[in-house]
Design a protein around this motif. Structure first.
Motif, PDB file in Angstrom:
ATOM      1  N   SER A  11       0.836  -1.202   0.000  1.00 42.84           N
ATOM      2  CA  SER A  11       0.000   0.000   0.000  1.00 42.84           C
ATOM      3  C   SER A  11       0.877   1.262   0.000  1.00 42.84           C
ATOM      4  N   GLY A  12       0.556   2.193  -0.872  1.00 40.52           N
ATOM      5  CA  GLY A  12       1.301   3.457  -0.929  1.00 40.52           C
ATOM      6  C   GLY A  12       2.548   3.400  -1.793  1.00 40.52           C
ATOM      7  N   SER A  13       2.791   2.258  -2.434  1.00 37.24           N
ATOM      8  CA  SER A  13       4.023   2.156  -3.236  1.00 37.24           C
ATOM      9  C   SER A  13       3.927   2.965  -4.525  1.00 37.24           C
ATOM     10  N   THR A  16      -1.426   3.116  -8.190  1.00 38.88           N
ATOM     11  CA  THR A  16      -2.511   3.886  -8.807  1.00 38.88           C
ATOM     12  C   THR A  16      -1.969   5.175  -9.415  1.00 38.88           C
ATOM     13  N   SER A  17      -0.936   5.734  -8.784  1.00 35.75           N
ATOM     14  CA  SER A  17      -0.356   6.981  -9.315  1.00 35.75           C
ATOM     15  C   SER A  17       0.197   6.753 -10.713  1.00 35.75           C
ATOM     16  N   MET A  18       0.951   5.664 -10.887  1.00 33.19           N
ATOM     17  CA  MET A  18       1.539   5.460 -12.220  1.00 33.19           C
ATOM     18  C   MET A  18       0.459   5.136 -13.252  1.00 33.19           C
ATOM     19  N   ASP A  30      -0.802  15.777  -8.998  1.00 35.80           N
ATOM     20  CA  ASP A  30      -2.209  15.455  -8.729  1.00 35.80           C
ATOM     21  C   ASP A  30      -2.384  14.103  -8.035  1.00 35.80           C
ATOM     22  N   THR A  31      -1.345  13.261  -8.069  1.00 42.17           N
ATOM     23  CA  THR A  31      -1.506  11.909  -7.508  1.00 42.17           C
ATOM     24  C   THR A  31      -1.582  11.931  -5.980  1.00 42.17           C
ATOM     25  N   ALA A  32      -1.156  13.059  -5.371  1.00 43.60           N
ATOM     26  CA  ALA A  32      -1.181  13.137  -3.904  1.00 43.60           C
ATOM     27  C   ALA A  32      -2.608  13.021  -3.375  1.00 43.60           C
ATOM     28  N   ARG A  33      -3.599  13.333  -4.212  1.00 43.79           N
ATOM     29  CA  ARG A  33      -4.979  13.252  -3.689  1.00 43.79           C
ATOM     30  C   ARG A  33      -5.670  11.919  -3.993  1.00 43.79           C
ATOM     31  N   LEU A  34      -4.926  10.954  -4.523  1.00 46.87           N
ATOM     32  CA  LEU A  34      -5.542   9.638  -4.785  1.00 46.87           C
ATOM     33  C   LEU A  34      -5.725   8.893  -3.460  1.00 46.87           C
ATOM     34  N   GLY A  35      -6.876   8.222  -3.310  1.00 47.63           N
ATOM     35  CA  GLY A  35      -7.109   7.458  -2.083  1.00 47.63           C
ATOM     36  C   GLY A  35      -6.565   6.039  -2.216  1.00 47.63           C
ATOM     37  N   GLN A  36      -6.629   5.302  -1.111  1.00 41.62           N
ATOM     38  CA  GLN A  36      -6.161   3.907  -1.157  1.00 41.62           C
ATOM     39  C   GLN A  36      -7.110   3.069  -2.015  1.00 41.62           C
ATOM     40  N   THR A  37      -6.555   2.127  -2.716  1.00 40.79           N
ATOM     41  CA  THR A  37      -7.390   1.267  -3.561  1.00 40.79           C
ATOM     42  C   THR A  37      -8.054   0.202  -2.705  1.00 40.79           C
ATOM     43  N   ASP A  57      -5.475  -3.290 -10.805  1.00 44.14           N
ATOM     44  CA  ASP A  57      -4.721  -2.513  -9.820  1.00 44.14           C
ATOM     45  C   ASP A  57      -5.090  -3.096  -8.455  1.00 44.14           C
ATOM     46  N   CYS A  58      -4.189  -3.885  -7.891  1.00 44.03           N
ATOM     47  CA  CYS A  58      -4.506  -4.637  -6.667  1.00 44.03           C
ATOM     48  C   CYS A  58      -4.117  -3.824  -5.435  1.00 44.03           C
ATOM     49  N   GLY A  59      -5.103  -3.391  -4.669  1.00 44.52           N
ATOM     50  CA  GLY A  59      -4.858  -2.633  -3.437  1.00 44.52           C
ATOM     51  C   GLY A  59      -3.823  -3.362  -2.588  1.00 44.52           C
ATOM     52  N   GLY A  60      -2.884  -2.607  -1.996  1.00 45.99           N
ATOM     53  CA  GLY A  60      -1.731  -3.253  -1.360  1.00 45.99           C
ATOM     54  C   GLY A  60      -1.815  -3.411   0.139  1.00 45.99           C
ATOM     55  N   LEU A 124      11.540  -0.496  -9.212  1.00 39.04           N
ATOM     56  CA  LEU A 124      12.101   0.056  -7.973  1.00 39.04           C
ATOM     57  C   LEU A 124      11.702   1.525  -7.991  1.00 39.04           C
ATOM     58  N   HIS A 125      10.600   1.782  -7.306  1.00 39.18           N
ATOM     59  CA  HIS A 125       9.867   3.030  -7.513  1.00 39.18           C
ATOM     60  C   HIS A 125      10.184   4.087  -6.437  1.00 39.18           C
ATOM     61  N   LYS A 126       9.880   5.336  -6.796  1.00 41.64           N
ATOM     62  CA  LYS A 126      10.157   6.533  -5.984  1.00 41.64           C
ATOM     63  C   LYS A 126      11.662   6.750  -5.893  1.00 41.64           C
ATOM     64  N   MET A 127      12.364   6.469  -6.968  1.00 45.65           N
ATOM     65  CA  MET A 127      13.812   6.651  -7.019  1.00 45.65           C
ATOM     66  C   MET A 127      14.186   8.103  -6.725  1.00 45.65           C
ATOM     67  N   ASP A 128      13.237   9.041  -6.983  1.00 46.28           N
ATOM     68  CA  ASP A 128      13.520  10.459  -6.716  1.00 46.28           C
ATOM     69  C   ASP A 128      13.809  10.716  -5.246  1.00 46.28           C
ATOM     70  N   LEU A 129      13.329   9.800  -4.359  1.00 43.13           N
ATOM     71  CA  LEU A 129      13.539  10.012  -2.927  1.00 43.13           C
ATOM     72  C   LEU A 129      14.885   9.485  -2.447  1.00 43.13           C
ATOM     73  N   VAL A 130      15.606   8.784  -3.341  1.00 48.79           N
ATOM     74  CA  VAL A 130      16.946   8.289  -2.985  1.00 48.79           C
ATOM     75  C   VAL A 130      17.949   9.341  -3.439  1.00 48.79           C
TER      76      VAL A 130
HETATM   77  P1  GTP Z   1      -2.797   1.380  -2.474  1.00 51.39           P
HETATM   78  O1  GTP Z   1      -3.934   1.831  -3.323  1.00 51.39           O
HETATM   79  O2  GTP Z   1      -3.083   1.548  -1.004  1.00 51.39           O
HETATM   80  O3  GTP Z   1      -2.337   0.000  -2.772  1.00 51.39           O
HETATM   81  O4  GTP Z   1      -1.539   2.368  -2.785  1.00 51.39           O
HETATM   82  P2  GTP Z   1      -0.879   2.673  -4.213  1.00 51.39           P
HETATM   83  O5  GTP Z   1       0.262   1.745  -4.423  1.00 51.39           O
HETATM   84  O6  GTP Z   1      -1.894   2.704  -5.280  1.00 51.39           O
HETATM   85  O7  GTP Z   1      -0.240   4.124  -3.951  1.00 51.39           O
HETATM   86  P3  GTP Z   1      -0.684   5.512  -4.603  1.00 51.39           P
HETATM   87  O8  GTP Z   1      -0.537   5.466  -6.070  1.00 51.39           O
HETATM   88  O9  GTP Z   1      -2.001   5.895  -4.059  1.00 51.39           O
HETATM   89  O10 GTP Z   1       0.489   6.471  -4.090  1.00 51.39           O
HETATM   90  C1  GTP Z   1       0.724   6.780  -2.727  1.00 51.39           C
HETATM   91  C2  GTP Z   1       1.508   8.076  -2.657  1.00 51.39           C
HETATM   92  O11 GTP Z   1       2.794   7.946  -3.249  1.00 51.39           O
HETATM   93  C3  GTP Z   1       0.847   9.270  -3.356  1.00 51.39           C
HETATM   94  O12 GTP Z   1       0.861  10.359  -2.469  1.00 51.39           O
HETATM   95  C4  GTP Z   1       1.738   9.570  -4.544  1.00 51.39           C
HETATM   96  O13 GTP Z   1       1.781  10.951  -4.880  1.00 51.39           O
HETATM   97  C5  GTP Z   1       3.095   9.075  -4.054  1.00 51.39           C
HETATM   98  N1  GTP Z   1       3.970   8.633  -5.162  1.00 51.39           N
HETATM   99  C6  GTP Z   1       3.673   7.794  -6.177  1.00 51.39           C
HETATM  100  N2  GTP Z   1       4.713   7.628  -6.992  1.00 51.39           N
HETATM  101  C7  GTP Z   1       5.729   8.401  -6.488  1.00 51.39           C
HETATM  102  C8  GTP Z   1       7.086   8.665  -6.903  1.00 51.39           C
HETATM  103  O14 GTP Z   1       7.608   8.175  -7.912  1.00 51.39           O
HETATM  104  N3  GTP Z   1       7.814   9.505  -6.104  1.00 51.39           N
HETATM  105  C9  GTP Z   1       7.294  10.087  -4.995  1.00 51.39           C
HETATM  106  N4  GTP Z   1       8.091  10.894  -4.302  1.00 51.39           N
HETATM  107  N5  GTP Z   1       6.026   9.874  -4.587  1.00 51.39           N
HETATM  108  C10 GTP Z   1       5.245   9.040  -5.323  1.00 51.39           C
END
Ligand code: GTP
Length: 335
Positions: A11-13, A16-18, A30-37, A57-60, A124-130
């Motif tokens: 969850s939160g990986s 849904t954003s991608m 805009d992805t910051a306002r997406l809710g949990q799946t 898209d399998c909720g995590g 290997l996602h959110k590489m921007d945070l590394v």
């Molecule tokens: P579940 O629906 O609970 O399974 O979560 P999810 O995997 O669908 O996560 P979601 O797409 O809702 O993203 C959670 C948060 O991560 C959001 O606030 C996004 O903006 C943020 N996020 C997604 N991708 C990235 C990324 O590449 N970098 C950063 N910094 N944040 C990201």
């Protein structure tokens, strides 16, 4: 033809954003306002005529993950074309990472039994945070571990972030594996590129603007422009892995490995999607783009009902009008 794609990860990986970025023209912010799946969100995306992507898209959240592995195992893991497992690099916490790897192994084992021919992609996602200087080593060590844990299954790994073009490149590669007769398309495209003496010809899917196929003059992929080779231009469809595109700072020996920007396709995709949005707000129809630069010219137009073609030339003797005519004449060939 329906292809099932499983999008999994904790969850939160960022699953849904991608999906929102690639298929619904969302902006990263805009992805910051997406809710949990909740459980599984299904979507069908018509892609290239009769190819339909059936995206799961399998909720995590843990309870859902356990359900997929236990009671829903057969339903979820049967008839899968592609598994995309998204690993969250946030904080790189080792406990979370170990938990993630365990879940991944459970999914892989269910997949091996129910869909042994499925392709597996690990993002290997959110590489921007590394931190930039650590990206290469973090990526290499994680990939090594995942390859070991995948026990015989071939996996393809990408470093991705929604904040740059890496996500676009990864998805283009994923979709590429699902397209039937892609080698025929590549052959036609390279012939078309040669006929037009083009620097590069690219075919994009119409709604997502993901790259389906391309043909690039090989001399543009070398640092000095391949000036030593005076023979006929050779073309390639292969995609070099490029450090800069993967979000790694380039190592000194690779600094100028290509004259072309590695993120160019992602930028074009974003630009065209934004332009299309503006056109639709003005109730106007987007059809084609012509660009006459100082050192190059580019033409982008509809190729088939589901694709666009872009032709780039660097030879000032080539008229854009001739390219336009050739695109028009080639349409039947690509249908
Ligand atoms: P579940 O629906 O609970 O399974 O979560 P999810 O995997 O669908 O996560 P979601 O797409 O809702 O993203 C959670 C948060 O991560 C959001 O606030 C996004 O903006 C943020 N996020 C997604 N991708 C990235 C990324 O590449 N970098 C950063 N910094 N944040 C990201």
């Amino acid at each position: 033809m329906k292809k099932k794609i499983l999008l999994m990860g904790r969850s939160g990986s960022g699953k849904t954003s991608m999906r929102a970025l690639v298929f619904s023209a969302y902006k990263a912010a805009d992805t910051a306002r997406l809710g949990q799946t909740v459980d599984v969100e299904h979507s069908h995306v018509r892609f290239l005529g009769n190819l339909v992507l059936n995206l799961w898209d399998c909720g995590g959240q843990q309870a859902y993950m356990s359900n997929y592995i236990d009671s829903k195992r057969h339903t979820v893991f049967t008839a899968v074309g592609v598994l995309i497992y998204v690993f969250d690099l946030v904080g790189e916490d080792s406990e979370e990472w170990d938990k993630d790897v365990r879940s991944y192994k459970d999914c892989l084992s269910a997949l091996q039994t129910n869909s042994p021919d499925a392709h597996v992609f690990c993002l290997l996602h959110k590489m921007d945070l590394v931190e930039a200087s650590r990206r290469r080593s973090v990526y290499a060590s994680r990939v090594e571990e995942l390859q070991k844990k995948s026990e015989g299954t071939t996996i393809h790994c990408f470093a991705t972030s929604i904040w740059d073009e890496t996500i676009y490149k990864a998805w283009s590669r994923i979709i590429h594996t699902l397209i039937p007769n892609v080698s025929d398309l590549e052959r036609h495209l390279s012939l078309f590129a040669r006929t037009n003496s083009a620097a590069e010809v690219v075919v994009f899917e119409r709604s997502t603007f993901l790259v389906i196929s391309r043909s690039t003059a090989k001399n543009l992929l070398s640092p000095n422009g391949g000036t030593e080779n005076k023979g006929p231009v050779e073309y390639t469809s292969s995609d070099e892995d490029n450090d800069e595109l993967l979000g790694f700072p380039p190592s000194s020996d690779k600094e100028s490995s290509s004259q072309l920007s590695p993120g160019r396709f992602g930028k074009i995709s974003q630009m065209v999607k934004s332009l299309r949005l503006v056109c639709s707000k003005l109730q106007s129809h987007f059809q084609a783009i012509e660009i006459q630069g100082a050192t190059f010219a580019a033409y982008l137009d509809v190729l088939t009902p589901n694709t666009y073609i872009m032709v780039v030339t660097t030879d000032p003797r080539i008229e854009l009008g001739a390219i336009k005519l050739n695109v028009h004449l080639a349409r039947d060939q690509f249908e």
